[in-house]
Design an enzyme around this catalytic site. Sequence first.
Site, PDB file in Angstrom:
ATOM      1  N   MET A  12       0.854  -1.183   0.000  1.00  0.00           N
ATOM      2  CA  MET A  12       0.000   0.000   0.000  1.00  0.00           C
ATOM      3  C   MET A  12       0.889   1.231   0.000  1.00  0.00           C
ATOM      4  O   MET A  12       1.779   1.374   0.851  1.00  0.00           O
ATOM      5  CB  MET A  12      -0.933  -0.003   1.221  1.00  0.00           C
ATOM      6  CG  MET A  12      -1.999  -1.062   1.174  1.00  0.00           C
ATOM      7  SD  MET A  12      -3.045  -1.099   2.664  1.00  0.00           S
ATOM      8  CE  MET A  12      -1.966  -2.003   3.784  1.00  0.00           C
ATOM      9  N   ALA A  13       0.651   2.112  -0.963  1.00  0.00           N
ATOM     10  CA  ALA A  13       1.464   3.320  -1.108  1.00  0.00           C
ATOM     11  C   ALA A  13       1.393   4.150   0.163  1.00  0.00           C
ATOM     12  O   ALA A  13       0.314   4.414   0.693  1.00  0.00           O
ATOM     13  CB  ALA A  13       0.986   4.138  -2.301  1.00  0.00           C
ATOM     14  N   CYS A 103      -4.017  -1.243  -9.569  1.00  0.00           N
ATOM     15  CA  CYS A 103      -4.210   0.126  -9.095  1.00  0.00           C
ATOM     16  C   CYS A 103      -5.337   0.811  -9.870  1.00  0.00           C
ATOM     17  O   CYS A 103      -5.294   0.887 -11.105  1.00  0.00           O
ATOM     18  CB  CYS A 103      -2.924   0.921  -9.248  1.00  0.00           C
ATOM     19  SG  CYS A 103      -3.064   2.613  -8.628  1.00  0.00           S
ATOM     20  N   LYS A 145      -0.693  -9.550  -9.364  1.00  0.00           N
ATOM     21  CA  LYS A 145      -1.936  -9.149  -8.704  1.00  0.00           C
ATOM     22  C   LYS A 145      -2.752  -8.286  -9.645  1.00  0.00           C
ATOM     23  O   LYS A 145      -2.220  -7.388 -10.306  1.00  0.00           O
ATOM     24  CB  LYS A 145      -1.649  -8.381  -7.408  1.00  0.00           C
ATOM     25  CG  LYS A 145      -2.910  -8.064  -6.601  1.00  0.00           C
ATOM     26  CD  LYS A 145      -2.600  -7.241  -5.359  1.00  0.00           C
ATOM     27  CE  LYS A 145      -3.894  -6.912  -4.624  1.00  0.00           C
ATOM     28  NZ  LYS A 145      -3.710  -5.869  -3.595  1.00  0.00           N
ATOM     29  N   ASN A 207      -8.150 -11.337  -2.182  1.00  0.00           N
ATOM     30  CA  ASN A 207      -7.974 -10.041  -1.528  1.00  0.00           C
ATOM     31  C   ASN A 207      -9.298  -9.285  -1.573  1.00  0.00           C
ATOM     32  O   ASN A 207      -9.985  -9.299  -2.590  1.00  0.00           O
ATOM     33  CB  ASN A 207      -6.867  -9.261  -2.252  1.00  0.00           C
ATOM     34  CG  ASN A 207      -6.677  -7.843  -1.751  1.00  0.00           C
ATOM     35  OD1 ASN A 207      -6.507  -6.917  -2.532  1.00  0.00           O
ATOM     36  ND2 ASN A 207      -6.691  -7.641  -0.453  1.00  0.00           N
ATOM     37  N   GLY A 208      -9.639  -8.655  -0.450  1.00  0.00           N
ATOM     38  CA  GLY A 208     -10.839  -7.829  -0.409  1.00  0.00           C
ATOM     39  C   GLY A 208     -11.737  -8.171   0.758  1.00  0.00           C
ATOM     40  O   GLY A 208     -12.214  -9.294   0.888  1.00  0.00           O
ATOM     41  N   ASP A 209     -11.945  -7.181   1.650  1.00  0.00           N
ATOM     42  CA  ASP A 209     -12.888  -7.291   2.775  1.00  0.00           C
ATOM     43  C   ASP A 209     -12.481  -8.344   3.796  1.00  0.00           C
ATOM     44  O   ASP A 209     -13.330  -9.044   4.354  1.00  0.00           O
ATOM     45  CB  ASP A 209     -14.309  -7.561   2.276  1.00  0.00           C
ATOM     46  CG  ASP A 209     -14.898  -6.401   1.506  1.00  0.00           C
ATOM     47  OD1 ASP A 209     -14.264  -5.326   1.487  1.00  0.00           O
ATOM     48  OD2 ASP A 209     -15.969  -6.552   0.905  1.00  0.00           O
TER      49      ASP A 209
END
Length: 372
Positions: A12-13, A103, A145, A207-209
Site C-alpha cells: 500500500m502506497a 491500481c 496481482k 484479496n478484499g474485505d
Amino acid sequence: MSLASPVVLAPMAGVTNVAFRTLCRELELAREGTVSGLYVCEMVTARALVERHPVTMHMTTFGPDESPRSLQLYTVDPDTTYDAARMIATEGLADHIDMNFGCPVPKVTRRGGGAALPYKRRLFGRIVAAAVRACEGTDIPVTVKFRIGIDDEHRTHLDAGRIAESEGAAAVALHARTAAQRYSGAADWDQIAALKQHVRTIPVLGNGDIFDADDALEMMRRTGCDGVVIGRGCLGRPWLFAELSAVFNGRPVATPPNLGEVADIIRRHGALLTEHFGEDKGMRDIRKHVAWYLHGFPAGAELRRALALVKTLDELDALVGALDPDVPFGPQAAGPRGRQGSSASVSLPDGWLADPDDPRVPVGADVMHSGG
C-alpha cells in the site's frame, strides 16, 4: 519460496514501508514466536528503479533480518520490466517480485497502467513473460496481482489468470473488485472462486474485505483460494498478522490489545518511522496511522487534533500517554479503515477499449514516480 501461513501483506502506497513491515513482523514474532507470512514492500515503478531514482531506491529498504524480501513493481513496458527484474535479481535487491495490475487511481488508469492494463491481453502477457525471463536461473518467483476488470462490462480476471499462469507466474492474486468500484462496495468473493477454478496449476490468492481472522477463514472456505492478501484490514491493526498466523496454525487468537497497548504500538511505529525517514517526515507520516489506531476508541476531539499535528517523538509520547490505558479493544474499534469512497467511471486513454490484442506500450504511462 514457501510460507508457514498463507498470508500476504498487500503493498500500500505510503503505508507498507520498512517501518510498518517491521512493526507487523515484530508483533507476530512477539505473540506467535515466529514470522510466517509475506510482507510486501510499497509498489515501485520499474522505470524509476532502473533509473535509480533516489526516492525509489529508499523505498526498497528492507530490515536487516527481513526475509523473504518482497518487492512490488508497477510497469507497463516489457523491456523496462525485464531491466528492472534483472536488476533486482543480479543485485540481490529482493527475494520475490510481485507485479501490480490492480491500481484503480485515475492518474494511473488514464495512461493505461494499473487495473487498465490487463485489458490489453498481449501486452499483459509480454510484461509477465519479461519478468519471469529476467529471473530465470534464480530462486526469485514472480507473482501477479490484478482486479476483476475495468468495470462489470469489461472483466479481465479470468484471461489475466490464464495468461499469467501460461507465462510462468508462480501465483496470482485477485482483488475482488473492479477498477470502477475502487475501494467501495463489497468485494465479490465469487470471482475469486471462479478464478480458482480457471487457474489450476499455480496458487490463487484472494484479496478484499478481510478485516479479521474469521474473514480470512471464510474467504478460503467459500472460494477454495490458497491464501489471503490483507490490505486495508491491517490499517491501525498491525497485530492482525499475528492473529492470522494463530488461526492458520491451529492456535487460539490472543486477546486484542487494549488502548494502553495500542499506545505502545503507536510509540514503536513512530520510532521506526523516524529511523527510516527522520523525525520530521516520520511524524508527518505517523499522523494518518494514529487516526486508524484510534478508530473506535475514546480519545476526545482535542487530543485527536493535537495528534493530527504531532511534530516530535517526545510530543507523540506525551500525547498517547494521555489515553486511558485500560479501555479494551471492542466491536466499535473493529471494521474497515482507510479509503472507501464510491464507484466511478474509469479514466482510460482514448480508444483503449478498441482492441484488446493491441500490444503497443501506452505512451507516458510509466513517467510517474513510485508509490502512485
